[in-house]
Design a protein around this motif. Sequence first.
Motif, short mmCIF file in Angstrom:
data_model
loop_
_atom_site.label_atom_id
_atom_site.label_comp_id
_atom_site.label_asym_id
_atom_site.label_seq_id
_atom_site.Cartn_x
_atom_site.Cartn_y
_atom_site.Cartn_z
N ASN A 47 1.01 -1.13 -0.01
CA ASN A 47 -0.18 0.08 0.10
C ASN A 47 0.81 1.32 0.04
N LEU A 48 1.96 1.17 0.72
CA LEU A 48 2.69 2.50 0.75
C LEU A 48 3.48 2.67 -0.68
N LYS A 49 3.66 1.71 -1.34
CA LYS A 49 4.28 1.98 -2.70
C LYS A 49 3.42 2.47 -3.75
N PHE A 50 2.13 2.00 -3.62
CA PHE A 50 1.06 2.55 -4.46
C PHE A 50 0.76 3.98 -4.20
N TRP A 51 0.52 4.42 -2.85
CA TRP A 51 0.61 5.96 -2.35
C TRP A 51 1.72 6.64 -2.82
N PHE A 52 2.99 6.21 -2.70
CA PHE A 52 4.11 6.86 -3.11
C PHE A 52 4.12 7.16 -4.53
N VAL A 53 3.86 6.09 -5.44
CA VAL A 53 3.71 6.30 -7.11
C VAL A 53 2.52 7.12 -7.55
N SER A 54 1.63 7.15 -6.53
CA SER A 54 0.26 7.75 -6.78
C SER A 54 0.67 9.46 -6.72
N GLY A 55 1.54 9.68 -5.49
CA GLY A 55 2.17 10.98 -5.34
C GLY A 55 2.82 11.57 -6.21
N LEU A 56 3.85 10.73 -6.64
CA LEU A 56 4.65 11.00 -7.80
C LEU A 56 3.93 11.43 -9.04
N LEU A 77 8.73 30.02 -7.38
CA LEU A 77 8.26 28.70 -7.51
C LEU A 77 9.17 28.04 -8.02
N MET A 78 10.42 28.14 -8.28
CA MET A 78 11.49 27.31 -8.38
C MET A 78 11.73 26.05 -7.86
N PRO A 79 11.57 25.87 -6.43
CA PRO A 79 11.54 24.72 -5.68
C PRO A 79 10.68 23.71 -5.88
N PHE A 80 9.32 24.32 -6.39
CA PHE A 80 8.02 23.49 -6.64
C PHE A 80 8.39 22.87 -8.15
N HIS A 81 9.05 23.50 -8.94
CA HIS A 81 9.22 23.25 -10.39
C HIS A 81 10.36 21.89 -9.96
N LEU A 82 11.43 22.09 -9.38
CA LEU A 82 12.57 21.22 -9.26
C LEU A 82 11.83 19.96 -8.60
N LEU A 83 10.97 19.98 -7.81
CA LEU A 83 10.19 18.86 -7.07
C LEU A 83 9.53 18.09 -8.06
N ALA A 84 8.84 18.91 -8.95
CA ALA A 84 8.06 18.07 -9.96
C ALA A 84 8.99 17.36 -10.97
N ILE A 85 10.18 17.90 -11.27
CA ILE A 85 11.16 17.30 -12.30
C ILE A 85 11.69 16.04 -11.42
N LEU A 86 11.91 16.18 -10.08
CA LEU A 86 12.30 15.14 -9.54
C LEU A 86 11.42 13.99 -9.31
N CYS A 87 10.13 14.27 -9.08
CA CYS A 87 8.93 13.29 -9.09
C CYS A 87 9.11 12.65 -10.48
N GLY A 88 9.15 13.27 -11.55
CA GLY A 88 9.26 12.84 -13.08
C GLY A 88 10.28 11.67 -12.99
N PHE A 89 11.50 12.06 -12.56
CA PHE A 89 12.72 11.20 -12.73
C PHE A 89 12.52 9.77 -11.92
N ILE A 90 12.02 10.04 -10.64
CA ILE A 90 11.51 9.21 -9.90
C ILE A 90 10.53 8.06 -10.48
N LEU A 91 9.65 8.71 -10.82
CA LEU A 91 8.62 7.92 -11.50
C LEU A 91 9.17 6.99 -12.80
N MET A 92 9.91 7.62 -13.62
CA MET A 92 10.58 7.04 -14.72
C MET A 92 11.68 5.87 -14.25
N ILE A 93 12.27 6.24 -13.12
CA ILE A 93 12.95 4.98 -12.66
C ILE A 93 12.12 3.61 -12.12
#
Length: 145
Positions: A47-56, A77-93
């Motif tokens: 369940n934790l992985k599902f919610w983590f991936v959903s958040g990403l 807004l730059m930190p929020f932009h960098l966080l969105a990019i990080l979420c995308g990279f983690i999701l791709m991995i």
Amino acid sequence: MNKLTQWFLKLPPFKIFLLLLLGIPIYIWWFSIIYQLDKKVNEPSNNLKFWFVSGLTIYPIIYVLYMFFTFSFFIPLMPFHLLAILCGFILMILTAKSYVNFEKKKGCSTHSVFEVFLMLWFYIICVWSLQRNLNKYVTEIPTQN
């Protein structure tokens, strides 16, 4: 959730290509790959992985919609932009790991995690091979429960 992810993975490569040009559906496509292939590999229900991936998946979509409708491109807004990019990279991995893990369990490991990661990153070129394989994986192999 199951019907949406199956719908995404059953589309022909050309339709996925056109959808991904919009930007936001790419996150849903990655989520669909993780969700469906992990379910078929019969990984224990985490369940934790599902919610983590959903958040990403949800955070970059909300961020893109916010930026699109407010037209705010200020430095705060730059930190929020960098966080969105990080979420995308983690999701791709995570997507690449799920894809390669599924292929290994199926017995036809043709790609490494890094190769699939690059394919996901440059989806304009490589969506054709990935989606064709995903169509076969989702329709031919039943879910193990």
